[in-house]
Design an enzyme around this catalytic site. Structure first.
Site: not given
Length: 536
Positions: A61, A202, A221, A239, A243-244, A258, A324
């Protein structure tokens, strides 16, 4: 001009100012989008079927290039500053006109989709792209409507993605050739100068974070899953904090990885797909996610792929650490079919502590949970933002997602506190970062130990264990946990030099205190009292 696709909405692109595109491809399935991507030379097909693409200079980003139109809709609601930068309506209109003129001469790919699994709160989203693979990304990541819903589909928000168009910074009122601009009055997002598809998802997350609190929905988030007994768990984190990985547990049903909302109905996924980091992905440690990288329908960004053999090398970081995989949620075997869950029984805040001084797991009081939610301490992991470099750095990202939160963080925190109290949610702080020393000295937490601690927290075992209070951070550390060596639980015990541990821990307490000064006058006294105190 040719117009193709299974279903073309009656609300066509002329309503949005695009009148003479070379071709329009509407709501194509992934197979057709893959064919177009290959025809246009946008990527290549790897040995087992995933489409591999490169995003050029932007492999993450561009937070410094994100803007929100400042007008009557946003002037008094947005938390303006370094995260939420203002752009005038006039500057947005000039950029918007440039985007429309540019897209009008392109071959376009249009996807009509939903953001939000709960029909009571979902947002119809249209994504218009000049790249077939970016349309595939959008189709993977958002929720795909039924065919009969597409005929009269009218977007509640539209994303116009023009990566081949760059801004002229000074006259256009932006910082560089890259721009991500949101207009809440006109309900449009315009993106230019960046191939990185994560900007699409996002941007809509930012939109939902602005719109949903008005409906008493807390946007979060976080990832979420459900146990066999119907108990929902939330995993907050930036990130790279897990989380994933940690929500993709074969013993629990995955709601999403996410972005979620917490309404009076319960928890719901905003998305229909996952966007997982895959650098050095381990088949042994993360089998469900690894399997997605070996099949058709997955989109791989910036992963290394031999052009002759088409074999992947997920350990190759030549392009970026932020490689990714984008894939639909149903690629995870135990994913929820409806993206819905009940009110959470457990709330886990994930942090990747680059200093190696936070405990691997701690119990939090509701007041401590709100303090740590507002603080949002973690380490920004290499590669997820442009210019970050290859070394993690300590940061405080409020709500564990500051780049995507348009409102003041205390507004989200108050909603969280009310929901924790109403539903009796247990709260935990989990460090997935370093142990035995900071980055470069210690080592990353063993994922097997982290999984064991989270399992014990979710099944209620840790709630019954005795705790000791950490003298630096005031956290309640369990004295034992099934499947985890006792010396791992107290971070001081993992350092060879305990005096150095104390010095580093004291330094981090001071960082916590300095960061929280900006919120101190806006929160209740019990939250301040529960916070980390600066050590002398």
């Amino acid at each position: 001009m040719s117009v193709t696709g299974p279903v073309v909405s009656r609300f066509d692109l002329r309503h949005q100012g695009i009148k003479c595109a070379r071709a329009e491809h509407w709501n194509l399935p992934v197979a057709a989008l893959t064919e177009h991507a290959l025809r246009l030379g946008e990527g290549l097909l790897a040995a087992d079927g995933p489409l591999v693409v490169a995003t050029g200079d932007h492999t993450g980003r561009s937070p410094n290039d994100k803007f929100i139109v400042k007008d009557d809709e946003t002037r008094d609601r947005v938390w303006w500053g370094s995260v939420n930068r203002a752009i005038t309506p006039e500057a947005f209109e000039r950029l918007h006109a440039k985007v429309l003129a540019y897209l009008s001469g392109q071959e376009l790919f249009v996807q009509d989709l939903y953001a939000g699994a709960d029909p009571d709160y979902r947002l119809p989203v249209r994504v218009v792209c000049e790249r077939a693979w970016q349309a595939m990304f959008a189709r993977n990541m958002f929720i795909r409507p039924q065919v009969e819903e597409l005929h009269d589909f009218e977007p509640g928000f539209t994303v116009l993605h023009a990566p081949g168009l760059e801004a002229d910074p000074d006259p256009d009122g932006v910082n560089s050739g890259t721009f991500i601009c949101v207009d809440f009055t006109r309900r449009i997002v315009i993106i230019g100068g960046s191939e990185y598809a994560g900007e699409i998802k996002k941007s809509i997350f930012t939109v939902l974070n602005f719109l949903l609190p008005r409906a008493n929905v807390l946007p979060m988030h976080c990832s979420a899953n459900i146990g066999a007994d119907g108990d929902t768990a939330l995993f907050f984190g930036l990130s790279g904090t897990g989380k994933t990985t940690l929500s993709a547990d074969s013993s629990r049903t995955l709601i999403g990885d996410d972005e979620h909302g917490w309404s009076d109905n319960g928890v719901f996924n905003f998305e229909g797909g996952c966007y997982a980091k895959v650098i050095r992905l381990s088949q042994e440690a993360e089998p469900e996610i690894y399997a997605t990288t070996q099949r058709f329908g997955t989109l791989l960004e910036n992963a290394a792929c031999d052009p002759k053999t088409r074999l992947l090398d997920l350990h190759d970081n030549a392009k970026t650490e932020n490689t990714r995989a984008s894939y639909p949620l149903h690629f995870i075997p135990n994913a929820s079919e409806d993206g819905l869950g009940g009110h959470p029984a457990n709330l886990i805040m994930l942090t990747a502590d680059a200093f190696g001084v936070l405990p691997p797991i701690s119990m939090l009081s509701p007041e401590q949970a709100m303090y740590h939610f507002i603080s949002g301490y973690t380490a920004r992991v290499a590669g997820t933002e442009k210019g970050l470099g290859n070394t993690p750095s300590a940061t405080f990202s409020t709500c564990f997602g500051a780049p995507f939160m348009p409102l003041h963080p205390v507004e989200y925190a108050r909603m969280l506190g009310e929901k924790i109290e109403r539903h009796g949610c247990r709260c935990w702080l989990v460090n997935t970062g370093w142990t035995g020393g900071g980055y470069g000295v210690g080592k990353r937490m063993d994922i097997k130990h982290t999984r064991a601690m989270i399992a014990a927290a979710l099944n209620g075992e840790l709630a019954r264990v005795a705790t000791e209070v950490d003298p630096h951070f005031g956290l309640h550390i369990p004295t034992s946990c099934p499947g985890v060596p006792g010396e791992v639980l107290n971070p001081r015990d993992t350092w060879a030099d305990t005096a150095e541990y104390d010095r580093v821990a004291r330094d981090l307490t001071q960082r916590f205190a300095r960061n929280f000064e900006q919120f101190a006058d806006l929160v209740d006294e019990d939250i301040k009292a529960a916070g980390v105190k600066a050590a002398a």
